[in-house]
Design an enzyme around this catalytic site. Sequence first.
Site, short mmCIF file in Angstrom:
data_model
loop_
_atom_site.label_atom_id
_atom_site.label_comp_id
_atom_site.label_asym_id
_atom_site.label_seq_id
_atom_site.Cartn_x
_atom_site.Cartn_y
_atom_site.Cartn_z
N SER A 78 13.71 -5.17 -3.01
CA SER A 78 12.78 -5.60 -1.98
C SER A 78 11.71 -6.43 -2.67
O SER A 78 11.18 -6.03 -3.70
CB SER A 78 12.17 -4.36 -1.33
OG SER A 78 10.92 -4.68 -0.80
N CYS A 98 4.77 -8.62 -1.76
CA CYS A 98 3.64 -8.92 -0.86
C CYS A 98 2.55 -9.67 -1.59
O CYS A 98 2.14 -10.73 -1.17
CB CYS A 98 2.95 -7.70 -0.30
SG CYS A 98 3.85 -6.26 0.01
N GLU A 131 2.04 -9.25 -5.41
CA GLU A 131 2.09 -8.83 -6.80
C GLU A 131 2.06 -10.04 -7.72
O GLU A 131 3.01 -10.82 -7.78
CB GLU A 131 3.36 -8.00 -7.06
CG GLU A 131 3.29 -6.60 -6.46
CD GLU A 131 3.73 -6.54 -5.00
OE1 GLU A 131 3.66 -7.58 -4.32
OE2 GLU A 131 4.14 -5.48 -4.54
N HIS A 187 4.88 5.00 -7.81
CA HIS A 187 4.67 4.35 -6.50
C HIS A 187 4.67 5.33 -5.36
O HIS A 187 5.67 5.97 -5.15
CB HIS A 187 5.80 3.36 -6.23
CG HIS A 187 5.76 2.18 -7.11
ND1 HIS A 187 6.62 1.15 -6.98
CD2 HIS A 187 4.96 1.87 -8.16
CE1 HIS A 187 6.37 0.23 -7.91
NE2 HIS A 187 5.37 0.66 -8.63
N GLU A 225 0.82 2.39 -8.43
CA GLU A 225 0.36 1.94 -7.12
C GLU A 225 -0.38 3.05 -6.40
O GLU A 225 0.07 4.20 -6.39
CB GLU A 225 1.55 1.48 -6.27
CG GLU A 225 2.13 0.18 -6.76
CD GLU A 225 3.28 -0.30 -5.90
OE1 GLU A 225 3.86 0.53 -5.18
OE2 GLU A 225 3.60 -1.49 -5.96
#
Lengths: 907, 90
Positions: A353, A512, A514, A545, A646
């Site tokens: 993703s 998104c 990064e 994450h 994250e």
Amino acid sequence: MAANRKVKLEEILAEKGMPISFQYGGKAPEEMVDREVKKEPCERVKKLKELYFQTLSSATVEFPYWYTRKYDELEGEIPVVRRAAALKHAFSHLTPTIFPGELLVMGKAHYYRGSFPMPWLSEGYFMAKEDELYQSALSAGRTSADEVSKFGTGGGNVTQSFGNVVSIAGKFGIRKEEVPALVKLAKAWVGRSVDDLGQKYEKMVPEYQLKENIMKSVICMFDSGYTLPQGREVINYYYPLQYGFDKLIEMCEEGKKRVAGKADGDGIIGMDRLYFYEAAKLVLEGIQAWILNYAAEARRLASITEEAKQKKEYEEIAECLEWIAHNQPRTFREALQLAYTIHIAVLNEDAISGMSPGRLGQVLYPWFEQDMEAGRITEEEVIELLECHRMKMTLIDCFASMGVVGGVLSGNTFNNLSLGGLTRDGKPATNRLEMLILEAAMRNQTPQPTLSVLYDEKLPEEFLLKAIECNKTGTGYPAWMNFQGGLQFILDQYQAEGMTVEEARAWAIGGCLETSPCAWMPLTLNGKKYEIPGGAGQPTSVGVHFIANPKVLECVLFNGYDHRTGIQVYPPHNRKLETYEELWETFKEYYEMTVDCLAKCNNIQHDIWRKNNMAIFNSLLKPDCLTKGHHIGNMGYRYNATFNVESCGTINQINSLAAIKKLVYDEKKYTLDELRDALLNNFGFKTAAEVGSFSLAEQEKRPDGDKYDRIYSDCLLAPKYGNDDPYVDSILKEYEDWFCAMCRRYESLYGKPLYACQISVSTHAPQGAATLASADGRLAGTTYADGSMSAYPGTDRSGPYALFNSATVWDHSKSQNSQMNLKIHPSAIKGEEGARKLLDLTRAYMRKGGFHIQYNIVDSKILKDAQKNPQNYRDLMVRVAGFTQYWVEIGKPIQDEVIARTEYEGV
Amino acid sequence: MANGIKHNDCRNFAPVDVAKGICRVKNELIFIDGEPCEKFEMLPKCKNCSNFINVDKDDIGTCKGFKDDYWSFGENIAVTCEAYQIKCQN
């Protein structure tokens, strides 16, 4: 109950003068206001888009069948060669389907919106809920996030089985006839998938039980090693674009001759180079065969099609594919088709993703420039192709578990295309093609590829205003990233691997938002030399994450115990927490324990992945794998320090700390036990489960809930982030300074320091769902604030510049990113003057050192209407947290959170 | 549905998703689960291949088309399979 007693949270907050859906800077008009800028796609794309709107997410087992068959046949072979042969077998047996009207062709699977499971990564989660494999996965805590994740029930999501279609992993449909094969394939990988092998060795980590507790309590959202082992990185199209596949195969053959039998001073992995070159050659052959199968299908369709225009288009498709299967592309169309083919091939190699095209307009500029100069193409034809490209990218689905695809991704795939930035020598990197990319994105408004402007003061006004015009379409893109801020992060993180200022200027966004390391590559086309940027680093979707910050704080308050699951997650600290400092120190201790055990387990998962499931095609695309003869697992990439930590829910955690500090420690208005009692009892509200909704607006007070009114009111009125209030902003600064430094104390399997990544994607919904009420007044089970710098809905009451001051009290370049969403009413930025205001607002945030800002230009009344009448809004898109998604395909908790965000009526 | 044959058994069917596809003859969207028309042209699938034998109740059988025998399933599309041999129709 008194007749006028308020029950719904929405009414209670409105009564306190703190309404959900707060409007700042004026009042929105009574009537619904549509977006100002509206454009239409070309006729061809309109039809393809209409077909998309009718299409279900569909899975097939074709790829896994052929992969597994060859893999089993080659037992005993060198792992990288065995995997390559399996990939070749799978690619070359995919059924080609070309849909009428397509100019760009090929796809992940033979369906229009097709995808497939990869049981070699994880086999348990997509099984039927009754199946023992699924139950076993559930008891291991690995699917806990699935249970609190929600998919949108509209659009193409297959959330329920029907007829001969079975719903799997909460989103995908599969034909009933294929289910026995799916089960057989899943069972074939039991004990040897990355998930299973990883778990076997993770259990040898002394803190493994803590990790299980953390997963079950959803303090951590997911393991990356066997769910999405790659992604949130920038792809590199360079090698096939420069050399073509025939030449690359030749280069692999030469590589084999060069290294066979030689260690060349590297006694550990020097010999591995031979196997990598052999593997790379096999995969390239498989992809060639795959392309040529599509070419043959195009020829077949041309032969049976009578309609002249369509027949000619099939012939052109065949010619294009037959050429790019072997050679460097000659035209813009061939280059775009090849780039798309490479993209899909990488996504078929692994569950990914956020495989971002990077600065595609700069990569393809040589072909655009030469085609335009030669009169081979017009700008309208380029826009049509770019609209087709948007359609094809939007068809990409990522197959993973419900917790990952629904809870983390909201079904999005984050193929983020970057625009702007600077060249190697510090000049504006924008070009005419990037203007057309923006135009195509306005005409064909789709979630993919989303766009990001790498903002720099040097970028031309014309380009910036075009990007603002695109924002005004209400698509949520482009997002705005601080180019100089990203540059500083890249230099800091990758200088130990040789990063220079010049190379750092090639950076782009992966996923998104990064910040990802890239490189400049020398390209020659018809004798003319260019330099194009492309990805040069490992995935950044990997590491620890996402950690639910408010949940960690909750565990501090309750001595390490999770009341939702009844699990003693952390060892009891047994402290009285008599001072704020003691509370803060305990928070840090629990957090560091979390990162420590998750990092160790994650390293094992990725180590299994790199040994058995390494990227081969993606590796050969990125510098310097082909030169070094090493794949990603042997650190063939130029930059390898990409693993990160994250976080999620930062602002609820900060607001909660501020409330506790003020009410318990400074003013001593309540004891910690009184606060605990209020949190456990959800401030007198029903639980989200009782209400049957995790959404903010729908929470209801208990009939006997008045007991907590005073403390609830005080918690709501405690200082909140986003108002330029030093009381709470200083807590944010202390947290950020600690968090960004703390992450670097942990090491990835590649021996590189981790770093901070601060985005929420969609995890603020499921992680909120797993969290009790928090001291900031957020109720149990409800969604956190999105991103990391967005205010909690309705609490930023002092205007955007106060919000910016709060957000920039810390140095954003110490983190890979930060994330800020603003919702603005269309009437606030109307006309040319409004456009300039929006650009000024963006500039102001960038100049203060903010890393990222993005806008929902939408009237909240439209969103509310869309919730009631989804059938009228199939094409409505919103910005969630770093990505744009169709409204009907996102879960209700996230929809409610977007509706509840403060709406700015003036900027 | 005659002999269990569906629209997605036809070469003229472009599968859009698990429920429907485009009939290239009529140029319209149709459901998979429907009876094919007179223009039906058989799509190569394992179930139509002579190398696919010993099929069980779940439509899983043995493929003998390659060096090593391996399991396969009847609905597996064989357009790209080098071992596909159309079964003699009785």
